[in-house]
Write an enzyme that holds these catalytic residues in place. Structure first.
Site, short mmCIF file in Angstrom:
data_model
loop_
_atom_site.label_atom_id
_atom_site.label_comp_id
_atom_site.label_asym_id
_atom_site.label_seq_id
_atom_site.Cartn_x
_atom_site.Cartn_y
_atom_site.Cartn_z
CB CYS A 92 6.16 -113.22 54.39
SG CYS A 92 6.67 -112.42 52.86
CB CYS A 191 0.81 -107.86 51.17
SG CYS A 191 1.34 -109.59 50.99
#
Length: 345
Positions: A92, A191
């Site tokens: 990410c 997340c």
């Protein structure tokens, strides 16, 4: 000078906003909407808006859910299906936060991009490099190994030289309202994972599927509950008939839904092959510290770069090295680069 601050809605990035503003930067707060946990987004966007209003800074939301799903989430799921152990944060960071996030910052006319990561930027021989945070217990430099140089040159890490315990105390003293911000209960550092990564995988495939446990000689010695439940080095969650000594997962065979287990001695490896993501050719042939997972102790390794691969010959054995994790090279406290592990033996 104008800086885009990636805000999460938590205390750390909120304190970053205060620090940058007090240092004279024109701050634009940006919240990256990456996953589909809308309740979580609502809470943290509201927090960001409250902080932005208090500090009189601009704030906006950047919706990257589609890009995140393709580049990070889908890779996460497919990696586990292939018997690998992915590292979504390391994927990410270069693609989303310091890729599309930086692109947005530049479009807004910003000179820099800042985040609440626990890491530092240090200049070595005229080149800026990611370096470990002063608070090594919170250091996140491992996850930042694949950032392109054009991103590193524009990064500010306001928390890199601070201690986590001091930050929370100081932040609440300077900005008491931070203590009233809502939080979202979560048990994972990832997340988009609520409880366990297995819950994510169950949305896409049959995970609970009993299979055979074999030893290093190929003999069937037990059963397991489905290969995606396991990572290299795991020692629980499977049965070995008639054995009382610890056994560890040393290989995963997705095609046959089998895992191979062995003693800790059988788990030892001393050579690693990784797909090179960011290690310059200049470091070929040297001996450097390497980390094979986030919390692992650095080990010395001789490095050989051949084509698109990094070959690391460890000077001492490592245990529990999984395909899909990152091999990250350090020189003292600076990150040199690294790659994604494809083989360990």
């Amino acid at each position: 000078m104008k800086v885009a601050l990636l805000m999460s809605g938590g205390v750390d990035s909120s304190y970053c906003a205060h620090l940058l503003s007090s240092q004279g930067y024109e701050v634009i707060g940006i919240y990256l909407k990456l996953h589909d946990k809308n309740k979580k987004h609502d809470i943290y966007i509201a927090n960001c808006e409250q902080v932005a209003a208090h500090l009189h800074i601009d704030f906006q939301v950047l919706d990257l859910r589609e890009e995140f799903k393709k580049s990070v989430y889908d890779t996460f799921v497919s990696s586990y299906k292939e018997g690998k152990t992915p590292n979504p944060c390391a994927i990410c960071n270069p693609l989303m936060k310091f890729g599309l996030g930086l692109q947005k910052a530049l479009e807004l006319g910003c000179d820099y991009i800042a985040t609440g990561h626990y890491a530092q930027i240090k200049e070595v021989n005229g080149i800026k490099r990611i370096a470990k945070a002063v608070d090594e217990s919170k250091d996140q430099s491992y996850f930042l190994y694949a950032l392109p140089q054009e991103a590193i040159d524009r990064i500010i890490f306001p928390l890199g030289a601070l201690l986590k315990e001091d930050i929370k105390k100081t932040a609440l003293e300077l900005l008491p309202f931070l203590g009233t911000l809502q939080t979202y209960k979560e048990s994972q550092e990832i997340c988009f994972v609520e409880q366990s990564y297995i819950d994510i995988l169950k949305l896409h495939d049959k995970v609970d599927n009993e299979g055979v446990v074999r030893n290093s000689n190929g003999k069937a010695i037990g059963t397991h509950k489905g290969y995606m439940h396991y990572t290299i080095g795991k020692r629980k969650g499977f049965s070995v008939f008639g054995s009382h000594e610890p056994h560890y997962v040393k290989a995963i065979n997705p095609q046959n839904n089998e895992i191979v287990v062995g003693t800790k001695e059988e788990l030892a490896i001393d050579s690693i092959k990784a797909l090179n993501k960011s290690l310059p050719q200049a470091f070929n042939g040297g001996i450097y510290d390497v980390k094979v997972r986030y919390r692992s102790t650095p080990l010395k390794a001789q490095i050989d770069i051949q084509g698109e691969f990094i070959y690391a010959k460890l000077l001492e054995s490592a245990y529990g090295v999984a395909q899909g994790q990152a091999l990250v090279l350090y020189q003292e406290d600076c990150v040199l680069g690294g790659g994604v592990i494809t083989q360990a033996q």
